[in-house]
Structure formats: C-alpha cells, structure tokens
Design a protein around this motif. Structure first.
Motif, PDB file in Angstrom:
ATOM      1  N   LYS A   1       1.158   7.074  -6.682  1.00  0.00           N
ATOM      2  CA  LYS A   1       0.148   8.111  -6.812  1.00  0.00           C
ATOM      3  C   LYS A   1       0.765   9.502  -6.629  1.00  0.00           C
ATOM      4  CE  LYS A   1      -3.618   7.131  -4.667  1.00  0.00           C
ATOM      5  NZ  LYS A   1      -4.623   6.992  -3.597  1.00  0.00           N
ATOM      6  N   ASP A   2       1.629   9.656  -5.627  1.00  0.00           N
ATOM      7  CA  ASP A   2       2.299  10.943  -5.396  1.00  0.00           C
ATOM      8  C   ASP A   2       3.207  11.315  -6.565  1.00  0.00           C
ATOM      9  OD1 ASP A   2       1.071  11.255  -2.969  1.00  0.00           O
ATOM     10  OD2 ASP A   2       2.778  10.519  -1.795  1.00  0.00           O
ATOM     11  N   ARG A   3       3.943  10.330  -7.071  1.00  0.00           N
ATOM     12  CA  ARG A   3       4.856  10.592  -8.190  1.00  0.00           C
ATOM     13  C   ARG A   3       4.084  11.031  -9.434  1.00  0.00           C
ATOM     14  NH1 ARG A   3       8.050   5.469  -9.760  1.00  0.00           N
ATOM     15  NH2 ARG A   3       6.058   5.011 -10.690  1.00  0.00           N
ATOM     16  N   GLU A   4       2.958  10.358  -9.715  1.00  0.00           N
ATOM     17  CA  GLU A   4       2.156  10.727 -10.879  1.00  0.00           C
ATOM     18  C   GLU A   4       1.529  12.104 -10.717  1.00  0.00           C
ATOM     19  OE1 GLU A   4      -0.577   7.547 -11.528  1.00  0.00           O
ATOM     20  OE2 GLU A   4       0.964   6.259 -12.415  1.00  0.00           O
TER      21      GLU A   4
ATOM     22  N   ARG B   1       4.146  14.704 -11.426  1.00  0.00           N
ATOM     23  CA  ARG B   1       4.372  14.771 -12.873  1.00  0.00           C
ATOM     24  C   ARG B   1       3.245  15.544 -13.565  1.00  0.00           C
ATOM     25  NH1 ARG B   1       5.023   9.102 -14.635  1.00  0.00           N
ATOM     26  NH2 ARG B   1       6.907   9.221 -13.404  1.00  0.00           N
ATOM     27  N   ASP B   2       1.978  15.249 -13.194  1.00  0.00           N
ATOM     28  CA  ASP B   2       0.840  15.953 -13.783  1.00  0.00           C
ATOM     29  C   ASP B   2       0.851  17.432 -13.419  1.00  0.00           C
ATOM     30  OD1 ASP B   2      -0.025  13.628 -14.926  1.00  0.00           O
ATOM     31  OD2 ASP B   2      -1.551  13.202 -13.398  1.00  0.00           O
ATOM     32  N   LYS B   3       1.207  17.730 -12.169  1.00  0.00           N
ATOM     33  CA  LYS B   3       1.264  19.118 -11.709  1.00  0.00           C
ATOM     34  C   LYS B   3       2.304  19.906 -12.505  1.00  0.00           C
ATOM     35  CE  LYS B   3       2.830  19.933  -7.584  1.00  0.00           C
ATOM     36  NZ  LYS B   3       2.973  20.033  -6.128  1.00  0.00           N
ATOM     37  N   ALA B   4       3.451  19.295 -12.747  1.00  0.00           N
ATOM     38  CA  ALA B   4       4.495  19.964 -13.529  1.00  0.00           C
ATOM     39  C   ALA B   4       4.029  20.191 -14.966  1.00  0.00           C
ATOM     40  CB  ALA B   4       5.774  19.138 -13.508  1.00  0.00           C
ATOM     41  N   ARG B   5       3.311  19.220 -15.545  1.00  0.00           N
ATOM     42  CA  ARG B   5       2.805  19.364 -16.908  1.00  0.00           C
ATOM     43  C   ARG B   5       1.782  20.486 -16.993  1.00  0.00           C
ATOM     44  NH1 ARG B   5      -1.544  17.252 -18.654  1.00  0.00           N
ATOM     45  NH2 ARG B   5      -1.583  15.516 -17.182  1.00  0.00           N
TER      46      ARG B   5
ATOM     47  N   GLN C   1       0.828  -1.207   0.000  1.00  0.00           N
ATOM     48  CA  GLN C   1       0.000   0.000   0.000  1.00  0.00           C
ATOM     49  C   GLN C   1       0.861   1.255   0.000  1.00  0.00           C
ATOM     50  OE1 GLN C   1      -0.213  -2.323   2.415  1.00  0.00           O
ATOM     51  NE2 GLN C   1      -0.043  -1.404   4.441  1.00  0.00           N
ATOM     52  N   ASP C   2       2.042   1.200   0.633  1.00  0.00           N
ATOM     53  CA  ASP C   2       2.964   2.336   0.597  1.00  0.00           C
ATOM     54  C   ASP C   2       3.473   2.557  -0.817  1.00  0.00           C
ATOM     55  OD1 ASP C   2       2.665   2.535   3.323  1.00  0.00           O
ATOM     56  OD2 ASP C   2       4.508   1.435   3.771  1.00  0.00           O
TER      57      ASP C   2
END
Length: 160
Positions: free
Chosen positions: A144-147, A150-154, A137-138
């Motif tokens: 989820k945090d990594r994605e 990435r989406d936030k930067a895009r 689960q970790d």
C-alpha cells in the motif's frame, strides 16, 4: 583506524540478485562480504550463473557461511569441478561477525544475501542484509505504501 564504508557498494557486474528478499524481509542494515571461492566457482560466476533465491547466511564457530546458494558446475571444468550447493565462507571483520551474531541470537533477525557481484577490482562480493521477517499484514502495508508513493510521484509529474 578503519576507513569509512561507502554508503552504496561498488557494483560493477551483478551476477545474482534476490529481489524477493526486499519484499519478504524488513531490511535493517547491509554489509559487504567477500566470498571464499574455488577456481571453477569464480569462472561460473563470471559466466553469470548463480542463484541465491533460497539462500541464507549463518554464523558457525565465529565464522559466517552462505548456505544453499547455487553456483552450478562450470561447463568446461573437469574432475576438479566444485559442488554446486556447498556452504561458502563469507569474509567479514571480527567486529562485524560479533555484531551479526548478537543480532541473530538476541533480536531474532536473519542474514539474507541480497546480491552477488564483482567490484571494480574483480573480487566476488555478497551484499548481506540483517533483516527481520515480515508478516502478511506487514506485506500488505508495504504494498500500500509503495503504491501510494508511485501514485504521488505520478500526480506530481502531471501537475508539473
């Protein structure tokens, strides 16, 4: 008094990298350790042949050893060639060894090699991490945090 350690290690030529370790373990602290090697091991490393995917480090009798790291035999070595999976001694300060020993015994942490590289002076070094194993689960949370990052930067790039 000891000189302060740099934030990042001086990596000139990376020979082997354990990329899976950053996913499987939550890395707490990093150490730079020297490797006690035989002559043909250094030649094999300079040729770029090594694997540390299944390796780990352990503290035995006040010394730290890199276990299960594979440095294949040197192709032009003769009868003096080395054993590929032998335990190799890691060179650390006594204070660092005590710290690693305490963390692995009391806190249940693991010593994981992240990479083997040559520094500017041509010395073989290991980037060693003091890490705690992640549960499944970790790992999902980490993905989820990594994605999201990435989406936030895009999104920020698109909006200018």
């Amino acid at each position: 008094m000891a000189r302060p350690k740099p934030e990042t290690f001086d990596k000139q030529k990376v020979v082997a990298e354990n990329r899976r370790a950053r996913f499987d373990y939550a890395i707490e602290d990093r150490f730079e350790a020297g490797l006690a090697l035989q002559g043909t091991e250094v030649k094999a490393l300079r040729a770029g042949e090594a694997s540390i995917t299944e390796s780990f480090a352990e503290v035995r009798d006040g010394q730290v050893f890199l276990v299960n790291a594979n440095i294949p035999e040197f192709s032009h070595g003769n009868r003096f060639n080395h054993e590929p999976r032998r335990p190799r001694k890691l060179l650390l300060n006594a204070r660092e060894i005590d710290r690693l020993l305490g963390a692995t015994e009391r806190k249940g942490m693991t010593l994981v090699p992240l990479s083997i590289y040559f520094n500017r002076r041509g010395r073989a070094k290991v980037e060693l991490a003091l890490a705690k194993g992640r549960q499944s689960q970790d790992k999902r949370e980490y993905i989820k945090d990594r994605e999201w990052q990435r989406d936030k930067a895009r999104i920020m790039r698109e909006r200018g």
